[in-house]
Design an enzyme around this catalytic site. Structure first.
Site, PDB file in Angstrom:
ATOM      1  N   HIS A   4       0.802  -1.225   0.000  1.00 29.35           N
ATOM      2  CA  HIS A   4       0.000   0.000   0.000  1.00 29.35           C
ATOM      3  C   HIS A   4       0.837   1.279   0.000  1.00 29.35           C
ATOM      4  CE1 HIS A   4      -3.709  -2.105   0.174  1.00 29.35           C
ATOM      5  NE2 HIS A   4      -3.466  -2.656   1.351  1.00 29.35           N
TER       6      HIS A   4
ATOM      7  N   HIS B 201       6.704  -8.804   3.752  1.00 25.05           N
ATOM      8  CA  HIS B 201       5.321  -8.340   3.728  1.00 25.05           C
ATOM      9  C   HIS B 201       4.543  -9.231   2.763  1.00 25.05           C
ATOM     10  CE1 HIS B 201       2.488  -5.089   4.634  1.00 25.05           C
ATOM     11  NE2 HIS B 201       2.032  -5.265   3.400  1.00 25.05           N
TER      12      HIS B 201
HETATM   13 FE   LIG Z   1      -0.964  -3.605   6.132  1.00 24.73          FE
HETATM   14 FE   LIG Z   2      -0.017  -4.896   3.018  1.00 14.92          FE
END
Ligand SMILES: [Fe+2]
Ligand SMILES: [Fe+2]
Length: 258
Positions: free
Chosen positions: A68, A150
């Site tokens: 993001h 991630h």
């Molecule tokens: Fe996140």
């Molecule tokens: Fe994420």
């Protein structure tokens, strides 16, 4: 080296909870280094420079991120200009910012690497091969190497943990916002956890208001998710890393309130 690595900070409630507590935590836990994933720190999605700066000034030494990070355009130049903020390394080479860096902490050289998973996520370069080539470079210079992976799939996270086992000080998963109970030290002294959890509202779906998220599932229509309110919880992992060997001596999943 005593280190706290916090999971994804979500929106203003998450930022506020982190900023209110971070200096006490540094003192009370005797921390040498504090890191956090900040990909959701602004409005629950993305990160703007102002919020990144606030978190850094409040005492988070290094910020990592994830898928993001590209949400707000103003972060693009900031990523190029700011040494203490990373984005995943396995984006195409001309993406703004950097995916790994060396930091000086108490006369130690700490390498931090941020990688993105590929399972159930948008396509990026191979995190395994990217890690391999980064390590070739970092290993010459770093006493300690920390990896924020991630990723969505637990299998991909576990596999990269074992792949890098004995070659990095710790590999810590982020992105699911749900803390896992599998913190362990892999052979060779690599600290591992599948997900650090998040710093955000306790009663939420990954930090968002449950009603808006469930409406999306029930109606099958796009929804504008809104941040949840109420009490916040901070989650992450607390590590003790041997400065000489770079191995993790101990790690434990951590949360506040505990
Ligand atoms: Fe996140
Ligand atoms: Fe994420």
């Amino acid at each position: 080296m005593r280190t706290l690595f916090l999971g994804d900070i979500v929106g203003k409630p998450g930022r506020k909870a982190v900023m209110e507590n971070i200096s006490c935590l540094r003192r009370d836990l005797g921390l040498d280094l504090i890191l956090a994933n900040a990909e959701n720190a602004s409005g629950g999605l993305g990160l703007i420079p102002k919020n990144a700066r606030e978190l850094h000034q409040a005492g988070i030494d290094i910020l990592t991120s994830g898928n993001h990070i590209w949400k707000h355009r103003e972060i693009y130049n900031f990523l190029d200009e700011t040494g203490w903020l990373l984005r995943p390394a396995n984006y195409p080479p001309d993406a703004p910012g950097r995916g790994y860096s060396l930091f000086a902490v108490n006369r130690l050289r700490v390498g931090v690497v941020n990688l993105l998973g590929r399972v159930f996520m948008s396509p990026v370069d191979c995190p395994f091969r990217t890690a391999e080539s980064i390590l070739k470079e970092l290993k010459q210079e770093a006493d300690i190497v920390l990896v924020d992976f991630h990723a969505e799939a637990t299998s991909e996270k576990k596999a990269l943990g074992y792949y890098l086992g004995g070659r990095v000080s710790a590999l810590l998963g982020t992105h699911t916002h749900v803390q896992t109970s599998d913190a362990q030290i892999l052979s060779g002294g690599t600290g591992y956890i599948t997900d650090l959890g998040m710093c955000g509202p306790c009663h939420s779906v990954l930090g968002m208001d449950p009603e808006t998220v469930q409406r999306g599932f029930v109606q099958g229509l796009p929804q504008r998710f809104v941040l949840a309110g109420g009490e916040c919880r901070l989650q992450g992992v607390l590590l003790d890393i041997d400065a000489e060997s770079g191995r993790t001596n101990s790690l434990q999943a951590w949360e506040m309130p505990g």
